[in-house]
Design an enzyme around this catalytic site. Sequence first.
Site, mmCIF file in Angstrom:
data_model
loop_
_atom_site.group_PDB
_atom_site.id
_atom_site.type_symbol
_atom_site.label_atom_id
_atom_site.label_comp_id
_atom_site.label_asym_id
_atom_site.label_seq_id
_atom_site.Cartn_x
_atom_site.Cartn_y
_atom_site.Cartn_z
ATOM 1 N NE ARG A 119 59.566 36.202 86.956
ATOM 2 C CZ ARG A 119 60.031 35.182 87.154
ATOM 3 N NH1 ARG A 119 60.342 35.162 88.244
ATOM 4 N NH2 ARG A 119 60.635 34.485 86.246
ATOM 5 C CE LYS A 141 53.355 57.036 80.042
ATOM 6 N NZ LYS A 141 53.060 57.730 78.864
ATOM 7 C CD GLU A 183 56.934 68.346 80.654
ATOM 8 O OE1 GLU A 183 55.887 67.931 80.144
ATOM 9 O OE2 GLU A 183 58.086 67.430 79.848
ATOM 10 C CE LYS A 217 51.787 61.104 84.812
ATOM 11 N NZ LYS A 217 53.110 61.490 83.782
ATOM 12 C CD GLU A 227 49.980 57.151 76.711
ATOM 13 O OE1 GLU A 227 51.304 57.784 77.408
ATOM 14 O OE2 GLU A 227 50.670 57.030 75.865
ATOM 15 N NE ARG A 231 50.100 57.875 81.626
ATOM 16 C CZ ARG A 231 50.818 57.381 83.355
ATOM 17 N NH1 ARG A 231 50.136 56.215 83.640
ATOM 18 N NH2 ARG A 231 52.279 57.715 82.927
ATOM 19 C CG ASN A 235 51.355 60.873 75.759
ATOM 20 O OD1 ASN A 235 52.029 61.233 76.394
ATOM 21 N ND2 ASN A 235 51.014 60.020 74.856
ATOM 22 C CG HIS A 238 55.869 64.667 75.378
ATOM 23 N ND1 HIS A 238 55.057 65.989 75.963
ATOM 24 C CD2 HIS A 238 56.394 65.276 76.488
ATOM 25 C CE1 HIS A 238 55.155 66.540 77.856
ATOM 26 N NE2 HIS A 238 55.917 65.443 77.190
ATOM 27 C CG HIS A 242 59.291 61.957 73.314
ATOM 28 N ND1 HIS A 242 58.741 60.578 73.464
ATOM 29 C CD2 HIS A 242 59.593 62.386 74.454
ATOM 30 C CE1 HIS A 242 58.178 61.082 75.312
ATOM 31 N NE2 HIS A 242 58.488 62.315 75.657
ATOM 32 C CG HIS A 255 61.631 66.172 78.603
ATOM 33 N ND1 HIS A 255 61.354 64.911 77.489
ATOM 34 C CD2 HIS A 255 61.182 66.223 78.924
ATOM 35 C CE1 HIS A 255 60.278 64.946 77.894
ATOM 36 N NE2 HIS A 255 59.400 65.607 79.189
HETATM 37 N N1 LIG Z 1 58.252 58.815 83.340
HETATM 38 C C1 LIG Z 1 57.068 59.581 83.245
HETATM 39 O O1 LIG Z 1 56.053 59.109 82.956
HETATM 40 C C2 LIG Z 1 57.886 60.645 82.942
HETATM 41 C C3 LIG Z 1 57.101 61.882 82.142
HETATM 42 C C4 LIG Z 1 57.935 63.776 82.185
HETATM 43 C C5 LIG Z 1 59.520 63.136 81.997
HETATM 44 N N2 LIG Z 1 59.569 62.255 82.370
HETATM 45 C C6 LIG Z 1 61.574 62.266 81.998
HETATM 46 O O2 LIG Z 1 61.720 62.805 83.159
HETATM 47 C C7 LIG Z 1 63.128 63.176 82.438
HETATM 48 C C8 LIG Z 1 63.620 64.415 82.325
HETATM 49 O O3 LIG Z 1 63.641 65.040 83.752
HETATM 50 P P1 LIG Z 1 64.155 65.815 84.574
HETATM 51 O O4 LIG Z 1 63.782 67.345 83.924
HETATM 52 O O5 LIG Z 1 63.922 66.119 86.140
HETATM 53 O O6 LIG Z 1 65.988 65.638 84.632
HETATM 54 P P2 LIG Z 1 67.204 65.210 85.399
HETATM 55 O O7 LIG Z 1 66.812 64.085 85.834
HETATM 56 O O8 LIG Z 1 68.358 64.425 84.314
HETATM 57 O O9 LIG Z 1 67.352 66.394 85.986
HETATM 58 C C9 LIG Z 1 67.910 67.304 85.817
HETATM 59 C C10 LIG Z 1 69.754 67.960 86.116
HETATM 60 O O10 LIG Z 1 69.212 68.436 86.734
HETATM 61 C C11 LIG Z 1 70.110 67.892 88.366
HETATM 62 N N3 LIG Z 1 69.075 68.094 89.713
HETATM 63 C C12 LIG Z 1 68.273 67.794 90.284
HETATM 64 N N4 LIG Z 1 67.581 67.185 90.427
HETATM 65 C C13 LIG Z 1 68.359 68.616 91.276
HETATM 66 C C14 LIG Z 1 68.673 69.114 92.304
HETATM 67 N N5 LIG Z 1 67.519 69.213 93.523
HETATM 68 N N6 LIG Z 1 68.946 70.407 92.474
HETATM 69 C C15 LIG Z 1 70.561 70.658 91.416
HETATM 70 N N7 LIG Z 1 70.252 69.682 90.691
HETATM 71 C C16 LIG Z 1 69.526 68.931 90.627
HETATM 72 C C17 LIG Z 1 69.872 66.527 87.608
HETATM 73 O O11 LIG Z 1 71.445 66.027 87.944
HETATM 74 C C18 LIG Z 1 70.486 66.523 86.244
HETATM 75 O O12 LIG Z 1 71.635 66.863 85.836
HETATM 76 C C19 LIG Z 1 63.478 62.937 80.801
HETATM 77 O O13 LIG Z 1 64.573 61.244 80.610
HETATM 78 C C20 LIG Z 1 61.573 62.695 80.515
HETATM 79 O O14 LIG Z 1 61.658 61.219 79.426
HETATM 80 C C21 LIG Z 1 59.152 60.912 82.532
HETATM 81 ZN ZN LIG Z 2 57.650 65.326 80.032
#
Ligand SMILES: NC(=O)c1ccc[n+]([C@@H]2O[C@H](COP(=O)([O-])OP(=O)(O)OC[C@H]3O[C@@H](n4cnc5c(N)ncnc54)[C@H](O)[C@@H]3O)[C@@H](O)[C@H]2O)c1
Ligand SMILES: [Zn+2]
Length: 345
Positions: A119, A141, A183, A217, A227, A231, A235, A238, A242, A255
């Site tokens: 939990r 999130k 982004e 943010k 949200e 907030r 989006n 998105h 999405h 993404h």
């Molecule tokens: N929770 C939230 O508020 C929120 C907000 C925005 C995005 N997201 C989520 O985040 C994800 C996208 O995030 P992302 O773009 O960071 O993707 P990711 O975590 O897939 O990373 C992108 C790639 O880069 C690699 N990588 C990461 N850091 C590295 C580094 N320093 N050097 C070399 N390689 C590296 C990873 O292994 C992966 O292959 C999506 O799933 C999205 O839904 C969540």
């Molecule tokens: Zn995003």
Amino acid sequence: MKTINVNLGDKSYPIMFGDGICQNIAKIIKPIVKYDRVVLVCDMNTYPLYGERIIRSLEISFDSVCVIPTGESIKTIETVSEIYRKFYECHLTRESLVITLGGGVVSDLGGYAAATYMRGINVIHIPTTIIGMTDAAIGGKTGYDLPHGKNLIGAFHQPKAVICDFSLMRSLPKAYFQDGMAEIIKYALIRDAVMFETLNSDEIPMRDIICRCAEIKAEIVSEDEKEGGKRKILNFGHTVGHAIETCTKYTDITHGNAVAAGMIAEIRIGEKLGITPSDTAEAVLKLFDKMGISVKADYLPEELISVVGADKKRHGDQIDMILLEKIGRAAVYPLSLKKISELLK
Ligand SMILES: NC(=O)c1ccc[n+]([C@@H]2O[C@H](COP(=O)([O-])OP(=O)(O)OC[C@H]3O[C@@H](n4cnc5c(N)ncnc54)[C@H](O)[C@@H]3O)[C@@H](O)[C@H]2O)c1
Ligand SMILES: [Zn+2]
């Protein structure tokens, strides 16, 4: 070291920025949170690059490391189950700490596992991508995808701290750097016209820009954690973005590219409605072009509309679309699905 605070009463936490601050991660986190055991969740890219360094500083063994595969397609219940298994093997208790090291996929999954195991146990994020530092690691999130829709399962679980070490980003592949820029452009469009100008200039002060986005943010989350209102503007791009990711089964497009395509689609909706000035899509496309960000996406328009209709933020027949009133200002406009599908055509 620069610090920005997310102000949420007793759930408040710092976002710390610096170059090389992860060399001594234990020293940073000990004053913030007490813990009996710690598990490091990272992926197959971030572990070999930075895992050893963090493990050494935390004085833990490899037994306490959970290395998950990479990519959006692994944001599934199966991966969450693997993380739970590791937590169990490591005898985590409610006094333990989870540290995530990676991009948004790692913080979403590791954060969700931490939110739900026993939990809820404490989590600290060490984001290693631009998306992680400016967005995913901030705001609590967490979650994973279902085949029918992105992030359909999730929980709000604020971290105890977010530690952004710029030196970890030197290895970031160009494609993910561009994803992050998409982004960043979103933040400029919804909240900061001056940043939009800076992004159009020849010299972009990347670290300052990353801190500014994290600050935006943090401000928005501090005002509206769950949200209920403000907030929602985060989006922007998105709702359609999405849906594009869902239509392409999370594999054919990153993404950031999906969000870039989504922002253009949503700007065009605003232009058609006379809410967004008519030259906006053109100005944003020009900036995408300068940054090398593609907005090409391969999907069937009918399928896109049907996925948009299944959006989890839908209420009744309406979806809260985020539309730009000008560059630097966004607002929520509830639109009927019928209207959205007409405008998307
Ligand atoms: N929770 C939230 O508020 C929120 C907000 C925005 C995005 N997201 C989520 O985040 C994800 C996208 O995030 P992302 O773009 O960071 O993707 P990711 O975590 O897939 O990373 C992108 C790639 O880069 C690699 N990588 C990461 N850091 C590295 C580094 N320093 N050097 C070399 N390689 C590296 C990873 O292994 C992966 O292959 C999506 O799933 C999205 O839904 C969540
Ligand atoms: Zn995003």
